[in-house]
Design a protein around this motif. Sequence first.
Motif, PDB file in Angstrom:
ATOM      1  N   UNK A 199     -48.434 139.127 121.223  1.00 37.54           N
ATOM      2  CA  UNK A 199     -47.879 138.224 120.205  1.00 37.54           C
ATOM      3  C   UNK A 199     -46.725 137.456 120.323  1.00 37.54           C
ATOM      4  N   UNK A 200     -46.036 138.145 120.580  1.00 41.38           N
ATOM      5  CA  UNK A 200     -44.572 137.641 121.240  1.00 41.38           C
ATOM      6  C   UNK A 200     -44.388 138.347 122.682  1.00 41.38           C
ATOM      7  N   UNK A 201     -44.136 137.227 123.626  1.00 45.57           N
ATOM      8  CA  UNK A 201     -44.148 137.744 124.916  1.00 45.57           C
ATOM      9  C   UNK A 201     -42.582 137.544 125.358  1.00 45.57           C
ATOM     10  N   UNK A 231     -34.441 142.120 123.606  1.00 43.56           N
ATOM     11  CA  UNK A 231     -33.930 143.762 123.783  1.00 43.56           C
ATOM     12  C   UNK A 231     -34.988 144.239 123.069  1.00 43.56           C
ATOM     13  N   UNK A 232     -35.486 143.707 122.331  1.00 42.86           N
ATOM     14  CA  UNK A 232     -36.758 144.603 121.565  1.00 42.86           C
ATOM     15  C   UNK A 232     -37.787 145.143 122.454  1.00 42.86           C
ATOM     16  N   UNK A 233     -37.939 144.244 123.355  1.00 38.88           N
ATOM     17  CA  UNK A 233     -39.116 144.861 124.222  1.00 38.88           C
ATOM     18  C   UNK A 233     -38.676 145.940 125.096  1.00 38.88           C
ATOM     19  N   UNK A 234     -37.388 146.085 125.231  1.00 39.39           N
ATOM     20  CA  UNK A 234     -37.080 147.243 126.120  1.00 39.39           C
ATOM     21  C   UNK A 234     -37.063 148.471 125.292  1.00 39.39           C
ATOM     22  N   UNK A 235     -37.165 148.607 124.041  1.00 39.67           N
ATOM     23  CA  UNK A 235     -37.353 149.822 123.227  1.00 39.67           C
ATOM     24  C   UNK A 235     -38.700 150.097 122.572  1.00 39.67           C
ATOM     25  N   UNK A 236     -39.576 149.046 122.873  1.00 35.68           N
ATOM     26  CA  UNK A 236     -40.955 149.038 122.090  1.00 35.68           C
ATOM     27  C   UNK A 236     -41.928 149.859 122.843  1.00 35.68           C
ATOM     28  N   UNK A 239     -43.388 149.573 112.283  1.00 35.13           N
ATOM     29  CA  UNK A 239     -44.762 149.054 112.799  1.00 35.13           C
ATOM     30  C   UNK A 239     -44.941 147.869 113.121  1.00 35.13           C
ATOM     31  N   UNK A 240     -44.564 146.893 112.092  1.00 35.87           N
ATOM     32  CA  UNK A 240     -44.493 145.413 112.526  1.00 35.87           C
ATOM     33  C   UNK A 240     -43.793 145.093 113.497  1.00 35.87           C
ATOM     34  N   UNK A 241     -42.673 145.366 113.622  1.00 39.22           N
ATOM     35  CA  UNK A 241     -41.573 145.067 114.807  1.00 39.22           C
ATOM     36  C   UNK A 241     -42.317 145.320 116.018  1.00 39.22           C
ATOM     37  N   UNK A 242     -42.699 146.662 116.076  1.00 40.81           N
ATOM     38  CA  UNK A 242     -43.479 147.084 117.278  1.00 40.81           C
ATOM     39  C   UNK A 242     -44.515 146.422 117.825  1.00 40.81           C
ATOM     40  N   UNK A 243     -45.508 146.002 116.649  1.00 39.04           N
ATOM     41  CA  UNK A 243     -46.562 145.311 117.077  1.00 39.04           C
ATOM     42  C   UNK A 243     -46.481 143.760 117.406  1.00 39.04           C
ATOM     43  N   UNK A 244     -45.504 143.448 116.636  1.00 38.82           N
ATOM     44  CA  UNK A 244     -45.196 141.848 117.054  1.00 38.82           C
ATOM     45  C   UNK A 244     -44.623 141.789 118.534  1.00 38.82           C
TER      46      UNK A 244
END
Length: 115
Positions: free
Chosen positions: A33-35, A45-50, A23-28
């Motif tokens: 919050x972080x673009x 790479x996290x943006x591609x799976x969030x 939850x924290x990673x997907x919300x950040x």
Amino acid sequence: VFQLCAAVAPDAEQALGLALPFLIIFMLFNGLVVSPTTAPAFLRWIFEISPTNFALQAIVLRIGEDANPIGKAIIESLGYVGGKNTQGAAVMVGALILLRGLQVLALKFLNKIQK
């Protein structure tokens, strides 16, 4: 993710503890919050799976269609680009299938379900 954590954990308290990092990673990494433009290269790479990133991007771009030049500049500074709705839907469907399969395996092998 939450149902998988519930299937893996023996009780509700541990399930919440397991789900919290996701939850924290997907919300950040939702794009506000972080673009993608401000994130370090090794974390982009996290943006591609969030899923929250894709959902928020679709909402902001739809609302921003009628924005003034300042609003459009803000949207551009966030790194949002159009045309990712199909990719977002594919990521969400793929995650649903993968996580549901892992949930079934966790229920079958990790917890002794009584019939």
